[in-house]
Design an enzyme around this catalytic site. Structure first.
Site, mmCIF file in Angstrom:
data_model
loop_
_atom_site.group_PDB
_atom_site.id
_atom_site.type_symbol
_atom_site.label_atom_id
_atom_site.label_comp_id
_atom_site.label_asym_id
_atom_site.label_seq_id
_atom_site.Cartn_x
_atom_site.Cartn_y
_atom_site.Cartn_z
ATOM 1 N N ASN A 1 -16.392 21.116 4.008
ATOM 2 C CA ASN A 1 -17.760 21.618 3.966
ATOM 3 C C ASN A 1 -17.927 23.024 4.547
ATOM 4 O O ASN A 1 -19.053 23.483 4.729
ATOM 5 C CB ASN A 1 -18.694 20.655 4.702
ATOM 6 C CG ASN A 1 -18.763 19.294 4.036
ATOM 7 O OD1 ASN A 1 -18.859 19.198 2.821
ATOM 8 N ND2 ASN A 1 -18.689 18.234 4.820
ATOM 9 N N THR A 2 -16.815 23.684 4.855
ATOM 10 C CA THR A 2 -16.936 24.996 5.484
ATOM 11 C C THR A 2 -16.464 26.132 4.593
ATOM 12 O O THR A 2 -17.036 27.220 4.621
ATOM 13 C CB THR A 2 -16.149 25.047 6.805
ATOM 14 O OG1 THR A 2 -14.763 24.798 6.538
ATOM 15 C CG2 THR A 2 -16.671 24.021 7.792
ATOM 16 N N ILE B 1 -4.796 22.429 1.364
ATOM 17 C CA ILE B 1 -3.597 22.654 2.163
ATOM 18 C C ILE B 1 -2.428 22.852 1.202
ATOM 19 O O ILE B 1 -1.900 21.893 0.625
ATOM 20 C CB ILE B 1 -3.343 21.477 3.133
ATOM 21 C CG1 ILE B 1 -4.621 21.157 3.921
ATOM 22 C CG2 ILE B 1 -2.178 21.802 4.044
ATOM 23 C CD1 ILE B 1 -5.233 22.345 4.633
ATOM 24 N N GLU C 1 -4.998 41.032 7.520
ATOM 25 C CA GLU C 1 -4.543 42.220 6.789
ATOM 26 C C GLU C 1 -3.282 41.908 5.989
ATOM 27 O O GLU C 1 -3.209 42.181 4.783
ATOM 28 C CB GLU C 1 -4.273 43.363 7.763
ATOM 29 C CG GLU C 1 -5.517 43.963 8.377
ATOM 30 C CD GLU C 1 -5.218 45.082 9.353
ATOM 31 O OE1 GLU C 1 -6.155 45.793 9.750
ATOM 32 O OE2 GLU C 1 -4.037 45.251 9.738
ATOM 33 N N GLN D 1 -5.552 36.769 -25.377
ATOM 34 C CA GLN D 1 -6.242 37.191 -26.599
ATOM 35 C C GLN D 1 -5.257 37.780 -27.603
ATOM 36 O O GLN D 1 -5.384 37.555 -28.813
ATOM 37 C CB GLN D 1 -7.321 38.221 -26.254
ATOM 38 C CG GLN D 1 -8.215 38.612 -27.416
ATOM 39 C CD GLN D 1 -9.133 37.489 -27.860
ATOM 40 O OE1 GLN D 1 -9.430 36.592 -27.073
ATOM 41 N NE2 GLN D 1 -9.563 37.522 -29.104
ATOM 42 N N ILE D 2 -4.286 38.519 -27.113
ATOM 43 C CA ILE D 2 -3.254 39.078 -27.992
ATOM 44 C C ILE D 2 -2.474 37.956 -28.680
ATOM 45 O O ILE D 2 -2.096 38.066 -29.849
ATOM 46 C CB ILE D 2 -2.305 39.994 -27.190
ATOM 47 C CG1 ILE D 2 -3.035 41.283 -26.801
ATOM 48 C CG2 ILE D 2 -1.034 40.316 -27.971
ATOM 49 C CD1 ILE D 2 -2.282 42.154 -25.808
ATOM 50 N N GLU E 1 -7.525 33.221 -0.030
ATOM 51 C CA GLU E 1 -7.406 34.302 0.959
ATOM 52 C C GLU E 1 -8.703 35.120 1.049
ATOM 53 O O GLU E 1 -8.681 36.316 1.332
ATOM 54 C CB GLU E 1 -6.222 35.223 0.640
ATOM 55 C CG GLU E 1 -4.868 34.549 0.640
ATOM 56 C CD GLU E 1 -4.452 34.022 2.005
ATOM 57 O OE1 GLU E 1 -5.086 34.374 3.012
ATOM 58 O OE2 GLU E 1 -3.492 33.237 2.062
ATOM 59 N N ALA F 1 -12.627 34.743 -1.063
ATOM 60 C CA ALA F 1 -13.151 34.962 -2.406
ATOM 61 C C ALA F 1 -13.564 36.422 -2.578
ATOM 62 O O ALA F 1 -13.757 37.149 -1.605
ATOM 63 C CB ALA F 1 -14.344 34.033 -2.654
#
Length: 561
Positions: A300-301, A328, A421, A517-518, A544, A546
């Site tokens: 829920n977080t 996980i 980072e 698509q190609i 990592e 959104a």
């Protein structure tokens, strides 16, 4: 390519034009810096209260704030693409391919910055949203810049870019380092031989990447690259990790992500652990004897770790951990979990969170969590297979006080922040690898598939897609490598890392969609690897952090400067 123009003459002219007009590219960047300052001033005025940036106002003007994050991402990405070309020119390694990519990237991104940047398929930020006037972009109408844009957007330049690819020439990565180039060659060979032939089968069967492949990756140093030599690693830094991650992800996203598991845990322990913890875990992680997983997210977080509810209560010489975790990655086959839990229930938000090193027996698909008090179930996913995702329940898990990271409570979120980072840089590298994979699949299919009497690569709608893919992949790669170099030089780069992840994830999704698509109808068939790449690429905008979280991080950093 079909064209009435003499493209051989045209590309020589373009190549010469780029090389003799690099000062014009610099001039454009200087102009964009002024436009950016105008937009920043406008935005800061809107989101400030009593001279300080207000989180409430920043939320109210979220669209504009995130749009400015994208504007700056484009500007920095162009700057680093120019630096890439200039470094190649200095070492006499630039070719007509790199020239074409540079001028195409500047022309296209400049037009988007002037008219509207797609933040997602349904969200566009326009200059007027950022308080940028038409007059601010008047420099684009000067004859020299107008000529650059016209040439950069020409079909001739795009067709020449693709002709180079068709002849087996891909853009120089611009590593300018013999060791890094050797590593790239080594992992390209490994990926082509061990990953690419098997990736689609692993995906379709939802299998774990086999142990023997993990062993070979370990022998090549995948898990030890960023760990210091004093703890059994190679100590090669983030640029090397990006090179390795991109190549492995080019074969299969999960293969590139295996190194991420080791990097996150290794970084946490290296930066926050006691000397005893470093000596115990880092050499084992580096050797591949210990596989790790990050246990942070809760049902829920999501990204709101400040509301994390997993509890760790001290009981004598041990902590008792209770809670539920989700998403996980590689949870069953891991030997070590880095678990974020609340040790002080009286502290709200990020305070009171602590990080634990939880040893566990290695599980398998049949018995994923053979540990008393730990249970879980697999989350079936569209893509990003090969490691498996789990929800787990921690029921009175007993952990020694010595396994509290740093043996100090309340430092968990700060310790995790110190790894963001690196994690985002590596995620950007994974995205670049996926984009490169999509490009190569689309290119090969376009060469092999014939319609109406000729290979479909000869049709402009097809080679335009391929040119776009190689241009954006190159731009994303260069901002990613830039952020990695900053990190290796101990320069704070949370803004740049966020930018790299933001752009590269969008590029991976765009490239995968174009490659499918190609392929036409065949792209929708499971037997074609491009269908897997499309599924894999979609997750990159989510994990990592959104895309919306990344933009928020970038804008807060920019406004804080």
């Amino acid at each position: 390519m079909d064209s009435s123009l003499n493209k051989s003459d045209q590309i020589v002219e373009t190549h010469s034009y780029v090389n003799t007009n690099l000062d014009l590219f610099e001039k454009i960047l200087n102009s964009l810096e002024s436009v950016s300052a105008e937009a920043k001033s406008h935005l800061k005025e809107k989101v400030s209260s009593d001279g300080k940036v207000s989180n409430q106002l920043l939320e109210k003007y979220q669209h504009e704030g995130h749009g400015y994050a994208w504007f700056e991402t484009y500007r920095i990405a162009l700057r680093e693409t120019l630096n890439w070309f200039k470094s190649l020119k200095q070492t006499e390694k630039s070719t007509k391919l790199e020239s074409g990519i540079l001028i195409f990237s500047f022309a296209e991104y400049l037009c988007q910055m002037r008219s509207g940047i797609m933040m997602s398929q349904t969200e566009m930020i326009r200059p007027e949203n950022l308080g940028i006037s038409n007059q601010s972009f008047s420099f684009c109408d000067s004859p020299d810049v107008a000529q650059l844009i016209k040439l950069g957007l020409s079909e001739t330049v795009k067709s020449e870019i693709v002709e180079s690819l068709e002849n087996g020439f891909f853009p120089n990565l611009g590593l300018n380092d013999e060791t890094l180039e050797m590593i790239q060659d080594q992992f390209k060979k490994f990926t082509d031989e061990e990953i690419v032939p098997n990736a689609n089968e692993w995906h379709l069967k939802d299998d774990l990447i086999p142990d023997q492949v993990l062993e070979k990756m370990s022998e090549l140093g995948v898990f030890s690259i960023a760990i210091p030599e004093s703890y059994g690693g190679l100590g090669m830094g983030k640029v090397a990790m990006c090179v390795v991650t991109e190549e492995l992800s080019r074969g299969f996203l999960a293969a590139g992500s295996l190194g991420t598991r080791a990097e996150i845990a290794g970084e946490l322990i290296r930066l926050g652990g006691t000397e005893e913890q470093k000596n115990k875990y880092l050499p084992e992680i580096a050797s591949g004897n210990i596989l790790t997983t990050a246990v942070f997210t809760e049902p829920n977080t999501g990204s709101d770790l400040g509301n994390l509810s997993t509890r760790a209560q001290l009981d004598g010489d041990s902590y008792i951990i209770n809670g539920n975790k989700t998403w996980i990655t590689h949870g069953a086959r891991s030997d070590l979990m880095t678990v974020l839990a609340r040790t002080d229930s009286n502290q709200k938000g990020y305070r009171g969170l602590s990080m634990f090193l939880v040893d566990k027996p290695r599980g398998n698909c049949e018995n994923p969590f053979p540990m008393e008090g730990m249970s879980g179930s697999e989350i079936e996913v569209l893509g990003y297979r090969g490691m498996k995702e789990y929800e787990i329940a921690l029921d009175s898990i007993k952990v020694s006080k010595k396994n509290l990271l740093g043996e100090e409570e309340g430092k968990g979120f700060k310790q995790l922040m110190e790894t963001f980072e690196s994690a985002r840089i590596q995620t950007a590298a994974r995205a670049v690898g996926v984009s490169q994979n999509a490009l190569e699949l689309g290119l090969q299919y376009a060469k092999d598939r014939s319609q109406f009497g000729k290979p479909i690569i000869k049709f402009s709608r097809i080679f335009n897609k391929l040119a776009w893919m190689v241009m954006e992949t190159t731009v994303a790669r260069q901002i990613t490598l830039f952020s990695a170099r900053e990190k290796d030089n101990d320069i704070r780069c949370d803004i740049e890392a966020g930018m790299a992840k933001l752009l590269a994830a969008r590029v991976a999704w765009s490239s995968a969609d174009s490659a499918l698509q190609i392929h036409g109808g065949n792209g929708y068939a499971l037997e074609y690897p491009v269908s897997r790449v499309l599924c894999d690429s979609r997750i990159l905008n989510i994990f990592e952090g959104a895309a919306e979280i990344q933009a928020q991080i970038v804008i807060k950093g920019l406004l804080g400067k």
